[in-house]
Scaffold this active site. Structure first.
Site, PDB file in Angstrom:
ATOM      1  N   GLU A   1       0.798  -1.245   0.000  1.00  0.00           N
ATOM      2  CA  GLU A   1       0.000   0.000   0.000  1.00  0.00           C
ATOM      3  C   GLU A   1       0.826   1.288   0.000  1.00  0.00           C
ATOM      4  OE1 GLU A   1      -2.793  -0.267   3.243  1.00  0.00           O
ATOM      5  OE2 GLU A   1      -3.707  -2.091   2.478  1.00  0.00           O
TER       6      GLU A   1
ATOM      7  N   GLU B   1      -5.928 -11.036  -0.922  1.00  0.00           N
ATOM      8  CA  GLU B   1      -6.745 -10.820   0.291  1.00  0.00           C
ATOM      9  C   GLU B   1      -8.231 -10.788  -0.050  1.00  0.00           C
ATOM     10  OE1 GLU B   1      -5.318  -7.415   2.517  1.00  0.00           O
ATOM     11  OE2 GLU B   1      -3.250  -7.805   1.992  1.00  0.00           O
TER      12      GLU B   1
HETATM   13  C1  XIL Z   1      -6.021  -6.509   8.607  1.00  0.00           C
HETATM   14  C2  XIL Z   1      -6.277  -7.671   9.556  1.00  0.00           C
HETATM   15  O1  XIL Z   1      -7.145  -8.582   8.946  1.00  0.00           O
HETATM   16  C3  XIL Z   1      -6.864  -7.164  10.854  1.00  0.00           C
HETATM   17  O2  XIL Z   1      -6.959  -8.206  11.807  1.00  0.00           O
HETATM   18  C4  XIL Z   1      -5.990  -6.031  11.424  1.00  0.00           C
HETATM   19  O3  XIL Z   1      -6.617  -5.485  12.563  1.00  0.00           O
HETATM   20  C5  XIL Z   1      -5.777  -4.946  10.394  1.00  0.00           C
HETATM   21  O4  XIL Z   1      -5.234  -5.524   9.211  1.00  0.00           O
HETATM   22  N1  XIL Z   1      -4.873  -4.850   3.931  1.00  0.00           N
HETATM   23  C6  XIL Z   1      -3.841  -5.639   4.363  1.00  0.00           C
HETATM   24  C7  XIL Z   1      -4.038  -6.539   5.528  1.00  0.00           C
HETATM   25  O5  XIL Z   1      -2.788  -5.696   3.700  1.00  0.00           O
HETATM   26  O6  XIL Z   1      -2.859  -6.720   6.263  1.00  0.00           O
HETATM   27  C8  XIL Z   1      -5.129  -6.021   6.437  1.00  0.00           C
HETATM   28  O7  XIL Z   1      -5.356  -6.992   7.460  1.00  0.00           O
HETATM   29  C9  XIL Z   1      -6.384  -5.759   5.638  1.00  0.00           C
HETATM   30  C10 XIL Z   1      -6.130  -4.685   4.604  1.00  0.00           C
END
Ligand code: XIL
Length: 368
Positions: free
Chosen positions: A161, A268
């Protein structure tokens, strides 16, 4: 009827019975597990926590998935809480689980502006550190973590990101960027590559379906690679919803990224049943209906069917599809963007039973 005729009739009946059984088992989707449906396409992964792996979800993960990602345990904050102190227990337990069960393991994430430890950007007097100090800290972190898991982790999300959502800005104004400028991105890839030359190094980001953000991501990766920086692959987070992406948007997204000529992974994936929002906000009266209605279920199945149809279309480019969480029992979307609003973004319900969305993903004609 003579004896031979009776035997012949019996054997014809038995054969047709067996054929019917075969035909049935070929189309019986409950007999196959998720990863098997996609065996000739790409590994199917899931984000896990050490806590989930202590419950019935552990055998469920082993059954359905061929790859895992640590949901939080390998992020800088949880893993490196103090300058000279690493907390390995959770990350190690996920590594051990993957090894024990012969499951592929993705590393997530080495440099991200969220979940960073508070010590990282300041000196002992609380002043912001210089670029030189911060670069050294990033280097030490990457080198230590990647070296430790060299034999266990096949791919790393090196930078997560770093591109801004705002249309008129290229890079996200994170602490990393404010202190180091864009240099930390190239260096992070170089340090990760030096620590493990075999690891596949990813740039990972979200909102990849937005054409402006997408073109910024693609230009950055082109520039890095033109400068010899070891960016090997692109991670598309794919936090989507019932209303986005559209089929055309996703087709165009995948085709634009495919033009880079690098492997792509969906890193994701989830499909929220609420309209897409990118920023955290308070829960309002309008958010109180959190039922998973038949209308939502239908719309979600349709959306899941569409996205997997396209993933299969781009199977030459896509080397993995990972879901962000195991089942609707728990999703990070239960607290994002609205804290305490239950979401139902995955293929399995809270009892780990396949939803209609699961069927939409696994019912397809082979080769299509
Ligand atoms: C999220 C997790 O799922 C949560 O448990 C945590 O509180 C915050 O992060 N993008 C990403 C992930 O790259 O690492 C994030 O994961 C979701 C958004």
């Amino acid at each position: 009827m003579n004896r031979n005729l009776i035997l012949a009739v019996c054997s014809i009946l038995a054969m047709s019975c067996n054929n019917a059984k075969d035909a049935h088992s070929q189309t019986d989707d409950t007999a196959k597990v998720l990863k098997e449906h996609y065996e000739s396409y790409f590994p199917i992964g899931v984000a896990v926590s050490p806590r989930a792996l202590k419950t019935d979800e552990a055998s469920f993960v082993i059954k359905h998935f061929s790859s895992i990602t640590a949901e939080n345990a390998m992020k800088m904050g949880p893993l490196h809480p103090k300058q000279n102190e690493y907390y390995w227990k959770d990350a190690d337990s996920i590594v051990a689980f993957a090894k024990r069960n012969n499951i592929k393991l993705r590393g997530h994430a080495l440099v991200w502006h969220q979940q960073t430890p508070s010590w990282f950007f300041t000196d002992k007097n609380g002043n912001t550190v210089s670029k030189e100090v911060l670069m050294q800290r990033i280097k030490d972190h990457i080198t230590t973590v990647v070296t430790r898991y060299k034999d266990d982790i096949y791919a790393w999300d090196v930078v997560n990101e770093a591109i801004a959502d705002a249309k008129d800005t290229i890079y996200r104004s994170s602490k990393f960027y404010q202190i180091c400028g864009e240099d930390f991105i190239a260096k992070a890839f170089e340090w990760a590559h030096a620590a493990d030359p075999d690891a596949i190094l990813f740039y990972n980001d979200y909102n990849e379906i937005d054409p402006v953000k997408r073109s910024k991501i693609i230009s950055m990766i082109r520039k890095l690679r033109a400068n010899g920086i070891p960016v090997h692959a692109v991670g598309l987070q794919a936090h989507w919803a019932l209303n986005e992406p559209t089929k055309d948007q996703l087709d165009k997204t995948l085709s634009d990224f495919a033009m880079l000529g690098l492997p792509l992974q969906i890193t994701e994936l989830d499909i929220s049943v609420y309209p897409k929002e990118h920023n955290s906000r308070e829960r309002k009266a309008a958010d109180f209906d959190t039922t998973y209605s038949a209308t939502k279920e239908k719309a979600q199945s349709r959306q899941y069917r569409m996205v997997f149809d396209l993933f299969r279309k781009y199977k030459k480019n896509i080397t993995g599809v990972t879901f962000w969480n195991i089942s609707d029992r728990h999703s990070w979307l239960d607290n994002f963007p609205v804290r305490g609003r239950k979401d139902y973004p995955l293929l399995f319900d809270k009892n780990l039973k396949p939803k209609s969305s699961y069927k939409a993903v696994v019912h397809f004609e082979n080769g299509k």
